[in-house]
Design a protein around this motif. Structure first.
Motif, PDB file in Angstrom:
ATOM      1  N   GLU A 108      31.502  51.317  75.005  1.00  0.00           N
ATOM      2  CA  GLU A 108      32.723  50.546  74.829  1.00  0.00           C
ATOM      3  C   GLU A 108      32.657  49.339  75.740  1.00  0.00           C
ATOM      4  O   GLU A 108      32.219  49.469  76.885  1.00  0.00           O
ATOM      5  CB  GLU A 108      33.855  51.467  75.266  1.00  0.00           C
ATOM      6  N   LYS A 115      39.258  45.668  73.588  1.00  0.00           N
ATOM      7  CA  LYS A 115      38.040  46.471  73.657  1.00  0.00           C
ATOM      8  C   LYS A 115      37.342  46.557  72.306  1.00  0.00           C
ATOM      9  O   LYS A 115      37.960  46.377  71.254  1.00  0.00           O
ATOM     10  CB  LYS A 115      38.394  47.889  74.081  1.00  0.00           C
ATOM     11  N   THR A 117      34.237  49.203  70.531  1.00  0.00           N
ATOM     12  CA  THR A 117      33.280  50.295  70.696  1.00  0.00           C
ATOM     13  C   THR A 117      32.098  50.049  69.772  1.00  0.00           C
ATOM     14  O   THR A 117      32.281  49.753  68.589  1.00  0.00           O
ATOM     15  CB  THR A 117      33.933  51.655  70.358  1.00  0.00           C
TER      16      THR A 117
END
Ligand code: GDP
Length: 466
Positions: A108, A115, A117
């Motif tokens: 991540e 964010k 991932t």
């Protein structure tokens, strides 16, 4: 549930041509037909889902935005690994640099707009495995195309996969630092494949990047983070966690461990869970730097310890009430899996062999020959062995005189053989055992018919018998 005597149900099965015992498991189609015979309607339900696990994400009230899970795809050598490595390397949070990067199959990163991932499981295999098990783990596919190359077979495959799975694409034209880079050529080729990039009035984002200089990377990451808003990705943080296995392994010291991508809810230390055919309790969780975690929320990858067996990529992990429930569900699933396995493994017949020969998956036909007199079994065996050709080998694993015995059936079952019976009438109990073990007995009275059938089987010409 139909409130019928077992004997009546068995009798009905026999009428339908199935030799079953009271312990037999039937497949769903058979159950449907059978239920219909008794005036009932059979419906197939998901195995231990809603009622036990109590999950229905769409109904949850506390849905919150979650960040996207991204898979990088593209042709070999176009720069997928370099791109992932660059992103990973440049996002080590300062002060945490002590942690050693672990390959756990996903990581991540935090960008200025949120964010993201990344799944960095090698190859498409894990992805296919997950698809096969019906878990959609990827929200966005980054299609990597090298600017000095062109749209290649695996590029096309990735485009087709994205279309088929309805996963949105973001194009990254990489190796832009090379003097031979020609992104316009790539865009033109992509357009030919139905990928209309935004520079050309389409709606697919296309970012020019370089894993060598880092050019465009920030923009790529921000584009990905923003996709979450466009796609309205949401999950509940408070729900019982549900996630997918991205990678798994058996560590000599730590036991079974798996990287779980949490898809909904929050996974905590101590949570009891089922995962595929295994159960467990979260003993410890680690991030991709080997740092201990106490919990992992939606879209977060984490390496989990505490399984009672090693699950497979694509298996779903679901948190349940307690360990007892987890073990019960896992053991039922194991039984069902074993049953399916046995059924798949056992059903060997001339017809299935023929299919296997035709599609190239079978290269051997094992036969057991039983005849009323010794001379015939020898003669039949000799003629059949000669039918081996370059693609299929005919193996006579046993030839004998007299009635078919239990031991013939067991041998046929373990060695996946078909029994050829010549001038013999197998007894009821033998027929029943053969049915249970999934062994086919073919009865013949004329030698050349045997030869014809086997010849056609090994040549992939057999007409399916009714
Ligand atoms: P993959 O097979 O798609 O994972 O490709 P790799 O990441 O292994 O890259 C293949 C080759 O291209 C390697 O020799 C890399 O060094 C090189 N490469 C990857 N990205 C770039 C880039 O942005 N610029 C340049 N000049 N070379 C790159």
């Amino acid at each position: 549930m139909m409130d019928q005597m077992p004997a009546r149900v068995i009798a009905k099965c026999m009428e339908m041509g199935m030799m079953v015992t009271i312990n037999a498991r039937l497949d769903f189609e058979t159950i449907q037909v059978l239920a219909d015979e008794f005036g009932y309607d059979a419906q197939l339900m998901e195995e231990y889902e809603e009622e036990v696990l109590g999950v229905d994400d769409s109904q949850a009230e506390d849905l919150e935005p979650r960040h996207p899970v991204v898979t990088v795809m593209g042709h070999v050598d176009h720069g997928k690994t370099s791109l992932l490595d660059w992103i990973r390397k440049t996002h080590v949070v300062s002060g945490e640099s002590g942690g050693i990067t672990q390959h756990i199959g996903a990581y991540e990163v935090t960008t200025s707009v949120g964010k993201v991932t990344f799944l960095d499981t090698p190859g498409h295999e894990a992805f296919s495995a997950m698809r096969a098990r019906g878990s959609q783990v990827t929200d966005v596919i980054v299609l990597v195309v090298a600017a000095d190359s062109m749209v290649m077979p695996q590029t096309v495959e990735s485009i087709e996969l994205a279309k088929r799975e309805k996963v949105p694409l973001v194009v990254a034209i990489t190796k832009m630092d090379l003097p031979t880079a020609n992104p316009d050529k790539i865009r033109a080729q992509l357009a030919e494949r139905g990928v209309e990039v935004e520079q050309w009035g389409g709606n697919v984002s296309c970012i020019e990047v370089s894993a060598r200089t880092g050019e465009g990377m920030q923009q790529l990451l921000e584009t990905l983070a923003l996709e979450a808003e466009v796609l309205e990705l949401k999950a509940s943080k408070s729900a019982h966690a549900r996630g997918a296995v991205v990678e798994s392994k058996l560590d000599a010291g730590k036991g079974s461990m798996a990287t779980i991508l949490v898809q909904n809810g929050t996974l905590h230390i101590g949570d009891p869970f089922v995962c595929g055919v295994y159960a467990g309790r979260v003993r410890a969780m680690f991030d991709d730097r080997g740092k201990q975690m106490k919990s992992a929320g939606p879209s977060a990858p984490c390496q989990v310890l505490g399984f009672d067996g090693t699950p497979q990529a694509g298996d779903e992990l679901t948190v349940v009430e307690d360990e007892k429930t987890a073990r019960e569900i896992a053991s039922k699933r194991r039984m069902a899996a074993r049953e399916r396995d046995l059924r798949a493994r056992k059903s060997i017949s001339l017809e299935s062999t023929y299919e296997g020969v035709k599609n190239g998956t079978i290269s051997e036909l094992n036969l057991i020959i039983k005849a009323d007199v010794g001379g015939s079994s020898e003669a039949i065996a000799a003629s059949l062995e000669k039918l081996s050709n370059s693609e299929v080998k005919v193996n006579i694993i046993r030839k004998g005189v007299g009635a078919i015995t239990d031991s013939d059936i067991l041998l046929a079952s373990t060695s996946q053989a078909v029994i050829i019976a010549f001038h013999l009438m197998p007894s009821f109990s033998i027929r029943e055992m053969a049915q249970k073990e999934g062994v086919q007995i073919k009865n013949y009275r004329i030698i050349y018919e045997i030869i014809d059938d086997i010849k056609n089987t090994v040549e992939g010409l057999l007409k399916p018998t009714t």
